[in-house]
Design an enzyme around this catalytic site. Structure first.
Site, PDB file in Angstrom:
ATOM      1  CB  CYS A   1      -5.735  10.315  11.355  1.00 55.18           C
ATOM      2  SG  CYS A   1      -4.071   9.702  11.561  1.00 55.18           S
TER       3      CYS A   1
ATOM      4  NE  ARG B   1      -7.924   4.730   4.859  1.00 57.68           N
ATOM      5  CZ  ARG B   1      -7.506   5.926   5.241  1.00 57.68           C
ATOM      6  NH1 ARG B   1      -8.161   6.577   6.190  1.00 57.68           N
ATOM      7  NH2 ARG B   1      -6.453   6.485   4.708  1.00 57.68           N
TER       8      ARG B   1
ATOM      9  CG  ASP C   1       2.794   1.495   9.649  1.00 59.62           C
ATOM     10  OD1 ASP C   1       3.163   1.686   8.480  1.00 59.62           O
ATOM     11  OD2 ASP C   1       2.462   2.404  10.423  1.00 59.62           O
TER      12      ASP C   1
ATOM     13  CE  LYS D   1      -1.791   1.602   4.052  1.00 60.32           C
ATOM     14  NZ  LYS D   1      -1.556   3.028   4.362  1.00 60.32           N
ATOM     15  CG  ASN D   2       2.149   2.660   3.535  1.00 61.08           C
ATOM     16  OD1 ASN D   2       1.000   2.938   3.196  1.00 61.08           O
ATOM     17  ND2 ASN D   2       2.479   2.430   4.789  1.00 61.08           N
TER      18      ASN D   2
ATOM     19  NE  ARG E   1       0.165  10.862  10.064  1.00 62.26           N
ATOM     20  CZ  ARG E   1      -0.333   9.802   9.420  1.00 62.26           C
ATOM     21  NH1 ARG E   1      -1.505   9.351   9.758  1.00 62.26           N
ATOM     22  NH2 ARG E   1       0.327   9.233   8.428  1.00 62.26           N
TER      23      ARG E   1
HETATM   24  C1  EPZ Z   1       4.007   6.923   6.302  1.00 60.03           C
HETATM   25  O1  EPZ Z   1       3.262   7.979   6.880  1.00 60.03           O
HETATM   26  C2  EPZ Z   1       3.069   5.729   6.222  1.00 60.03           C
HETATM   27  N1  EPZ Z   1       1.920   6.054   5.379  1.00 60.03           N
HETATM   28  C3  EPZ Z   1       2.577   5.362   7.627  1.00 60.03           C
HETATM   29  O2  EPZ Z   1       1.768   4.191   7.506  1.00 60.03           O
HETATM   30  C4  EPZ Z   1       3.795   5.027   8.499  1.00 60.03           C
HETATM   31  O3  EPZ Z   1       3.354   4.762   9.806  1.00 60.03           O
HETATM   32  C5  EPZ Z   1       4.754   6.221   8.500  1.00 60.03           C
HETATM   33  O4  EPZ Z   1       5.114   6.566   7.150  1.00 60.03           O
HETATM   34  C6  EPZ Z   1       6.030   5.923   9.292  1.00 60.03           C
HETATM   35  O5  EPZ Z   1       6.644   4.796   8.756  1.00 60.03           O
HETATM   36  C7  EPZ Z   1       2.057   6.003   4.040  1.00 60.03           C
HETATM   37  O6  EPZ Z   1       3.113   5.734   3.507  1.00 60.03           O
HETATM   38  C8  EPZ Z   1       0.820   6.288   3.226  1.00 60.03           C
HETATM   39  P1  EPZ Z   1       6.099  10.294   8.477  1.00 60.03           P
HETATM   40  P2  EPZ Z   1       3.873   9.492   6.879  1.00 60.03           P
HETATM   41  O7  EPZ Z   1       6.029  11.547   7.690  1.00 60.03           O
HETATM   42  O8  EPZ Z   1       4.681   9.704   5.666  1.00 60.03           O
HETATM   43  C9  EPZ Z   1       6.211  13.653  11.816  1.00 60.03           C
HETATM   44  C10 EPZ Z   1      -0.132   2.846   7.756  1.00 60.03           C
HETATM   45  O9  EPZ Z   1      -0.666   2.341   8.756  1.00 60.03           O
HETATM   46  N2  EPZ Z   1       6.177  14.628  10.704  1.00 60.03           N
HETATM   47  O10 EPZ Z   1       7.305   9.405   8.353  1.00 60.03           O
HETATM   48  O11 EPZ Z   1       2.763  10.419   7.168  1.00 60.03           O
HETATM   49  C11 EPZ Z   1       4.901  12.880  11.954  1.00 60.03           C
HETATM   50  O12 EPZ Z   1       3.964  13.609  12.710  1.00 60.03           O
HETATM   51  C12 EPZ Z   1       0.373   4.282   7.826  1.00 60.03           C
HETATM   52  O13 EPZ Z   1       0.041   2.268   6.643  1.00 60.03           O
HETATM   53  C13 EPZ Z   1       6.356  15.972  10.989  1.00 60.03           C
HETATM   54  O14 EPZ Z   1       6.509  16.372  12.139  1.00 60.03           O
HETATM   55  O15 EPZ Z   1       4.817   9.401   8.175  1.00 60.03           O
HETATM   56  C14 EPZ Z   1       5.345  11.616  12.646  1.00 60.03           C
HETATM   57  O16 EPZ Z   1       5.434  11.859  14.040  1.00 60.03           O
HETATM   58  C15 EPZ Z   1       0.116   4.935   9.180  1.00 60.03           C
HETATM   59  N3  EPZ Z   1       6.332  16.862   9.951  1.00 60.03           N
HETATM   60  C16 EPZ Z   1       6.754  11.389  12.086  1.00 60.03           C
HETATM   61  O17 EPZ Z   1       7.167  12.634  11.511  1.00 60.03           O
HETATM   62  C17 EPZ Z   1       6.157  16.473   8.650  1.00 60.03           C
HETATM   63  O18 EPZ Z   1       6.181  17.334   7.748  1.00 60.03           O
HETATM   64  C18 EPZ Z   1       6.824  10.331  11.004  1.00 60.03           C
HETATM   65  O19 EPZ Z   1       5.858  10.667  10.026  1.00 60.03           O
HETATM   66  C19 EPZ Z   1       5.981  15.095   8.386  1.00 60.03           C
HETATM   67  C20 EPZ Z   1       6.003  14.188   9.427  1.00 60.03           C
END
Ligand code: EPZ
Length: 426
Positions: free
Chosen positions: A116, A398, A306, A21-22, A121
């Site tokens: 969420c 989803r 995850d 998915k990701n 996020r």
């Molecule tokens: C991706 O989300 C995945 N989703 C998530 O999977 C996964 O948990 C996550 O990466 C971490 O591996 C998809 O790929 C669609 P991040 P993403 O940006 O990109 C903070 C699932 O269950 N952050 O690496 O949104 C954020 O708040 C989903 O399949 C900022 O502060 O994750 C978090 O604490 C859930 N500012 C941390 O970084 C930003 O601009 C990691 O988030 C971006 C992120």
């Protein structure tokens, strides 16, 4: 719709993992950069893929789903530069179209994606990257836009190795003038997959999978066919299912290299893991209790956030006490309120959850709060004594290609029922 699950029953058999998915969602978004139609294979048949298809069509691309499971995306008709507000709110990954639209058209505007059930996020790191490349960022009234007549390569360092920010900056930099060096980049396998797809379009990117990615801007990109990698989180969910419920499963279309953090932890608890070249076998003798252990979730290659809920479900039945530190999404423990209704002993304090294992859980009525929390509740219900009715399975659909169906092939007693309230007799 709800699920009716009856346990406890061990799981035995062979299960095949679908496409990631990701990886699929980001590569679908990145196809906006292509110079013509792209045929994508190994795309999972899940609700989020349909949502991303809706986002792309809303921008003016065509997305055709074929019987063999492949999809063909033709971005040549793109004329709108604002993804659907409703779809951005429904699925955060919709914002991954920002990098490609900015690179190709010099402009993108979107609704700020909401938080969420797993926490806030923000997208500040995505915007910091676009700004470093020369885009003017405007944030007002819950919307954000990025505009640039020309994007120029830059040195960018991410405060957090954000997966989405890494991917959005990688796509934005593809057509920039000059070289971009992205430091403290996320190292997830899905990022390597997206680099490979972009390079097949004619981009010039190196270093994905390490913490430094180098993107040499090119003048144009062409089309390609591509097959996405298997879903390491779906595979991890089945491995952890054996830990929770007991039995033995061969999990096919799995890359063991992607599973090392989970495998090490499962072995600590007493689960036997055999690593094949493209499969993993997980074994746990039926009704032999696991040993408790501690985990801290971290960006890849650390223990994946995850899989944290599914692992907590396993620890809720283990012998001893486990400490789980959620290092990525500190609020990702909402599902534990439902686990405690089944008799689990979990106390949550911020990003720390302490689980005292119990000998048995019991079935009851539950509501899935999010995708991976929902998966954890399914696994717990499979191991629990009695019957569970689980609502909120739209969250699960989803991100998983028929998880209930695949689990029933392994011997689980799990069926979809119409969740409508039973009419009062008389
Ligand atoms: C991706 O989300 C995945 N989703 C998530 O999977 C996964 O948990 C996550 O990466 C971490 O591996 C998809 O790929 C669609 P991040 P993403 O940006 O990109 C903070 C699932 O269950 N952050 O690496 O949104 C954020 O708040 C989903 O399949 C900022 O502060 O994750 C978090 O604490 C859930 N500012 C941390 O970084 C930003 O601009 C990691 O988030 C971006 C992120």
């Amino acid at each position: 719709m709800k699920l009716k699950i009856t346990g406890p029953r061990p799981l035995y058999g062979l299960v095949k993992v679908g496409g990631a998915k990701n990886a699929a969602l980001k590569i679908m978004a990145a196809s906006l950069l292509a110079g013509g139609p792209c045929k994508l294979m190994g795309i999972p048949q899940i609700a989020d893929v349909n949502t991303m298809a809706g986002v792309l069509k809303g921008l003016g691309a065509t997305v055709d789903f074929h019987k063999d499971g492949s999809i063909v995306i033709d971005p040549s008709g793109v004329s709108k530069l604002e993804p659907s507000e409703e779809l951005v709110i429904r699925m955060r990954a919709s914002i991954q179209v920002m990098g490609p639209l900015l690179a190709r058209f010099g402009y993108v505007k979107t609704r700020q994606p909401g938080g969420c059930n797993i926490g806030p996020r923000p997208i500040d790191l995505h915007l910091k990257g676009f700004s470093a490349l020369g885009a003017e960022i405007r944030e007002e009234y819950g919307y954000v836009s990025a505009q640039a007549s020309t994007l120029r390569g830059a040195e960018i360092l991410l405060d957090i190795p954000s997966v989405g920010a890494t991917e959005n900056i990688m796509t934005a930099a593809c057509l920039a003038e000059g070289t971009t060096i992205l430091r403290n980049a996320a190292r997830e396998p899905e990022i390597i997959d997206e680099q490979n797809f972009l390079n097949r379009l004619g981009a010039n990117i190196k270093g994905a999978g390490t913490d430094t990615i180098k993107i040499e801007g090119v003048r144009e990109l062409h089309a390609t066919d591509y097959t996405v990698i298997p879903d390491r989180i779906e595979a991890a969910t089945f491995m952890t299912a054996i830990a929770v419920v007991g039995g033995e499963a061969c999990i096919e279309n799995t890359i063991p290299e992607h599973q090392q953090a989970l495998i090490a932890k499962l072995r600590e608890t007493g689960v036997e893991i055999i690593e094949g070249d493209n499969y993993v076998i997980a074994k746990r003798p039926w009704q032999k209790r696991l040993q408790a252990t501690n985990i801290r979730t971290l960006p890849y290659p650390g223990f994946p956030t995850d899989v944290q809920p599914q692992f907590v479900a396993a620890m809720s039945l283990a012998e001893g006490t486990s400490e789980i530190i959620e290092g990525v999404f500190p609020l990702r423990f909402k599902y534990t309120e439902e686990l405690t209704k089944m008799g689990a002993k979990v106390t949550v304090d911020g990003k720390l959850a302490v689980i005292t294992g119990v000998p048995a859980l019991h079935g009851t009525t539950l509501e899935a709060p999010d995708l991976r929390g929902g998966a954890a509740l399914i696994l717990a219900a499979l191991a629990a004594e009695g019957t569970t009715e689980l609502g909120g399975i739209e969250h699960i659909d989803r991100g998983y290609e028929d998880l209930p169906g695949k689990l029933s092939l392994l011997g689980a007693s799990i069926e979809r029922i119409n969740g409508a309230k039973k009419r009062q007799a008389g």
